[in-house]
Design an enzyme around this catalytic site. Structure first.
Site, PDB file in Angstrom:
ATOM      1  NE  ARG A  27      -8.269  26.494  20.776  1.00 39.42           N
ATOM      2  CZ  ARG A  27      -8.351  25.609  19.802  1.00 39.42           C
ATOM      3  NH1 ARG A  27      -7.373  24.758  19.625  1.00 39.42           N
ATOM      4  NH2 ARG A  27      -9.391  25.566  19.003  1.00 39.42           N
ATOM      5  CD1 TRP A  77      -6.863  36.067  18.236  1.00 36.80           C
ATOM      6  CD2 TRP A  77      -8.656  35.777  16.929  1.00 36.80           C
ATOM      7  NE1 TRP A  77      -6.605  36.656  17.021  1.00 36.80           N
ATOM      8  CE2 TRP A  77      -7.690  36.499  16.201  1.00 36.80           C
ATOM      9  CE3 TRP A  77      -9.867  35.483  16.319  1.00 36.80           C
ATOM     10  CZ2 TRP A  77      -7.901  36.927  14.899  1.00 36.80           C
ATOM     11  CZ3 TRP A  77     -10.078  35.903  15.014  1.00 36.80           C
ATOM     12  CH2 TRP A  77      -9.094  36.622  14.315  1.00 36.80           C
ATOM     13  CD  GLU A 495       3.809  35.659  12.104  1.00 40.17           C
ATOM     14  OE1 GLU A 495       2.665  35.337  12.420  1.00 40.17           O
ATOM     15  OE2 GLU A 495       4.585  34.877  11.526  1.00 40.17           O
ATOM     16  CG  HIS A 511       6.413  44.687 -13.729  1.00 39.27           C
ATOM     17  ND1 HIS A 511       6.383  45.085 -15.043  1.00 39.27           N
ATOM     18  CD2 HIS A 511       7.271  43.635 -13.673  1.00 39.27           C
ATOM     19  CE1 HIS A 511       7.163  44.293 -15.763  1.00 39.27           C
ATOM     20  NE2 HIS A 511       7.717  43.411 -14.952  1.00 39.27           N
ATOM     21  CE  LYS A 610       2.099  27.613  16.700  1.00 36.97           C
ATOM     22  NZ  LYS A 610       3.007  28.264  15.729  1.00 36.97           N
TER      23      LYS A 610
HETATM   24  C1  F6R Z   1       2.643  32.592  10.785  1.00 43.30           C
HETATM   25  C2  F6R Z   1       1.651  31.620  11.160  1.00 43.30           C
HETATM   26  C3  F6R Z   1       0.363  31.605  10.415  1.00 43.30           C
HETATM   27  C4  F6R Z   1      -0.063  30.156  10.168  1.00 43.30           C
HETATM   28  C5  F6R Z   1      -1.466  30.118   9.553  1.00 43.30           C
HETATM   29  C6  F6R Z   1      -1.889  28.707   9.231  1.00 43.30           C
HETATM   30  O1  F6R Z   1       3.769  32.499  11.588  1.00 43.30           O
HETATM   31  O2  F6R Z   1       1.861  30.853  12.040  1.00 43.30           O
HETATM   32  O3  F6R Z   1       0.442  32.307   9.232  1.00 43.30           O
HETATM   33  O4  F6R Z   1       0.868  29.570   9.318  1.00 43.30           O
HETATM   34  O5  F6R Z   1      -2.371  30.680  10.450  1.00 43.30           O
HETATM   35  O6  F6R Z   1      -1.915  27.917  10.368  1.00 43.30           O
HETATM   36  P1  F6R Z   1      -1.822  26.347  10.251  1.00 43.30           P
HETATM   37  O7  F6R Z   1      -0.495  26.022   9.680  1.00 43.30           O
HETATM   38  O8  F6R Z   1      -1.984  25.858  11.662  1.00 43.30           O
HETATM   39  O9  F6R Z   1      -2.944  25.915   9.356  1.00 43.30           O
END
Ligand code: F6R
Length: 615
Positions: A27, A77, A495, A511, A610
């Site tokens: 997190r 975070w 990322e 374009h 995450k």
């Molecule tokens: C990329 C990634 C993020 C998530 C986004 C949505 O690898 O993990 O772009 O896909 O933050 O998160 P969720 O799917 O948990 O809503």
């Protein structure tokens, strides 16, 4: 984002807090800290950066560690204020008698701060969180106890929060509160736990209550009481048994979780097809969809709301649902969906896609759609998440816990949900021929094996990574159903490697983006046999003519490709509509090997988390 933990009981609190925080590192990992309540004081220990830094500092606090049985912890975070020790949580009142940890964003913190400063409170950090602790301290001056002080403070703050509060004046309790940020109380024997998420407490207890928005609770070691913030009414809740077993998170011999999770994808597909695709001549079984066949047939449109990688899966979903069911589908980033007048009604099926089920923007968006009468179908990897709880229909993608911040297997699992859902809708509506459905199903069943083939031939991908690891920029092009894969390939690369990567529809290059091409620019073309193969090949040739360095990801074995492409990554042939499953995995690997080559922190890339629980 941010994770919080709390412990009250007879054991030493510090190790429990640290272990809990370890499970919540997904997190955020900008800083971490704990507040340990002892007989004499609240000891605050914090460290910038990853949790291991906190563990090192904690070693100097043996006396507080030995005497504290109540504590709160936080992993951050950063939202307000740079990630340093000063801005790390917990934050303390000026009297040093109250400490808090917070996950969320306080929207009116500036006004509150001005007023609190006028009342003599001195601020030390740049965080919004510090406002809360001073506000509680201020309220405490006139309130009869900590409970009333916290409740009064909560009435004054706007925004999102999951909070834990401890006080030296009432050392027998932790007060917790929640609004738009997850929080649960784990119930033990003579001890209780608080956490943002189950993994932080599951080793200690399987019994828990979830706090809902606008609720706060007094947690003591032998009991807890929950109240409504506004009315103060006591709320009775029966504890739930958590649907989890303690799991040892292991890399299974892989260097990183990301690599392990990439390799789990064949099995993830098998799991998702099991009991749903039982035979190619039998309809898809998707009992999770609670919309009646009648309502399903009468659907006028579908809206899919998601963020990041989940949105890329949604874009594939749009393509196939429109192709086979004739229902118009819109895909929108949740963060955009929530600040406009969306045309949504009871004849719109709204699908929320989220690995975590906790993404704040997506939660807000689906609640907005629900209020307008839409049926809400959630596709998530977390059956215990906020979104899952809000769902009218719930498809749990069953990818297993995903530790790496970069999503891989959860995306593939989401794709599988969309294939199943598309077939389910098409079969219910009677708009797909049985033979056509059978052909798709047959190929779906072959996906795990084909993916295993991809995973056992990584040499070309590694070579490509080695050659292009030092590129400043990277372009991915594709068309049709693989366009979302170009977006996903670029997202994965940027990322974890921090290379400026962009996915374009190949037809859009001319374009504008074509202006960027020169002999330093790698352009990876996703070139799967099918209806747009020749078109993409022409777009690749146009790039070649501008001296770009061309890479093909292709199912074609055409020898002529060698004259255009510097590197050719071959993948097995597959029905075009299923090809995103096959084309995404080499791009995940490419991103992985480039990041690994550059020595980046693959599983925990900078600035990311995450679970994105702030808007
Ligand atoms: C990329 C990634 C993020 C998530 C986004 C949505 O690898 O993990 O772009 O896909 O933050 O998160 P969720 O799917 O948990 O809503």
């Amino acid at each position: 984002m941010c994770g919080i933990v709390g412990y009250i009981g007879n054991k030493k609190s510090a190790p429990i807090l640290v272990e809990g925080l370890k499970k919540l590192e997904y997190r955020g990992y900008d800083s971490s800290g704990v507040a340990l309540l002892t007989d004499k004081k609240i000891e605050i220990i914090k460290a910038e950066g990853k949790l291991k830094n906190l563990v090192e500092v904690l070693a100097n606090y043996t006396s507080a560690q030995n005497s504290s049985h109540i504590g709160i912890g936080h992993i951050r975070w950063a939202t307000h204020g740079v990630p340093n020790e000063l801005n790390a949580h917990p934050h303390m009142s000026n009297s040093e008698r109250i400490a808090i940890v917070h996950n969320g964003i306080i929207e009116n913190y500036k006004e509150l701060k001005i007023s609190l400063e006028k009342q003599g409170h001195k601020f030390y950090s740049q965080t919004d969180t510090e406002t809360i602790v001073h506000l509680i301290a201020q309220e405490k001056k006139s309130a009869k106890d900590l409970k009333s002080a916290v409740q009064n403070a909560l009435k004054k703050i706007q925004g999102a929060y999951a909070l834990c509060v401890i006080s030296l004046d009432e050392p027998d309790k932790i007060i917790v509160a929640r609004k738009n940020a997850p929080l649960l109380i784990g119930i033990g024997e003579g001890e209780n736990f608080i956490a943002s998420d189950i993994p932080a407490i599951i080793e200690h207890t399987k019994k828990a209550v979830y706090l809902e928005d606008d609720e706060f609770a007094i947690v003591k070691n032998d009991h807890y009481e929950i109240y409504d913030v506004l009315s103060g009414t006591k709320i009775e809740k029966t504890p739930e048994i958590l649907p989890w077993e303690p799991i040892a998170l292991s890399k299974n011999g892989y260097k990183h979780f990301m690599l392990k999770e990439i390799h789990e994808q064949p099995d993830v597909i098998r799991k998702n097809l099991f009991n749903r695709l039982v035979a190619i001549d039998r309809p898809i079984i998707l009992n999770e969809v609670k919309l009646s066949p009648e309502n399903l047939k009468n659907l006028e449109r579908i809206q899919i709301i998601a963020c990041g990688t989940s949105m890329h899966a949604a874009l594939v979903g749009k393509y196939i649902i429109e192709e086979y069911t004739g229902i118009p589908v819109d895909v929108e980033a949740s963060s955009e969906y929530i600040y406009r007048n969306t045309i949504t009604n009871a004849k719109t099926l709204v699908i929320g896609v989220s690995q975590s089920g906790e993404t704040a923007d997506t939660i807000t968006a689906i609640r907005q759609a629900k209020a307008k009468g839409s049926h809400i179908l959630i596709i998530t990897n977390r059956a215990d998440s906020t979104m899952a709880r809000d769902a009218d229909s719930l498809i749990c993608v069953d990818a297993g816990i995903e530790v790496s911040v970069a999503a891989t297997k959860s995306y593939t699992a989401q794709l599988m949900s969309f294939y199943l859902l598309m077939l389910y809708i098409a079969e219910t509506k009677g708009c797909i021929k049985t033979e056509e459905a059978a052909k798709i199903k047959e190929q779906m069943l072959q996906l795990p094996q084909k993916l295993e083939e991809v995973l056992s031939h990584k040499e070309k991908i590694k070579e490509c990574a080695r050659i292009f690891a030092n590129s400043k920029d990277f372009i991915f092009i594709a068309r049709g159903i693989n366009f979302p894969v170009a977006l996903e390939g670029a997202l994965k690369l940027k990322e974890i490697s921090y290379i400026n990567a962009t996915g374009y529809s190949a037809g859009e290059l001319k374009h504008g983006p074509i202006a960027m091409l020169d002999e330093t620019m790698p352009v990876l073309a996703i070139l799967m046999k099918g209806r747009v193969y020749d078109k993409i090949l022409s777009n690749a040739e146009e790039s070649k003519a501008r001296h770009a360095r061309l890479i093909a990801l292709t199912s074609s074995t055409d020898e002529n490709l060698k004259s255009i492409f510097e590197i050719i990554i071959n993948v097995p042939e597959i029905n075009e509509i299923l090809s995103p499953v096959i084309t995404t995995v080499p791009l995940q690997l490419l991103a992985y090997y480039i990041a690994e080559f550059l020595g980046k922190d693959v599983d925990q890339p900078r600035n990311l988390a995450k679970s994105v629980t702030v808007e």
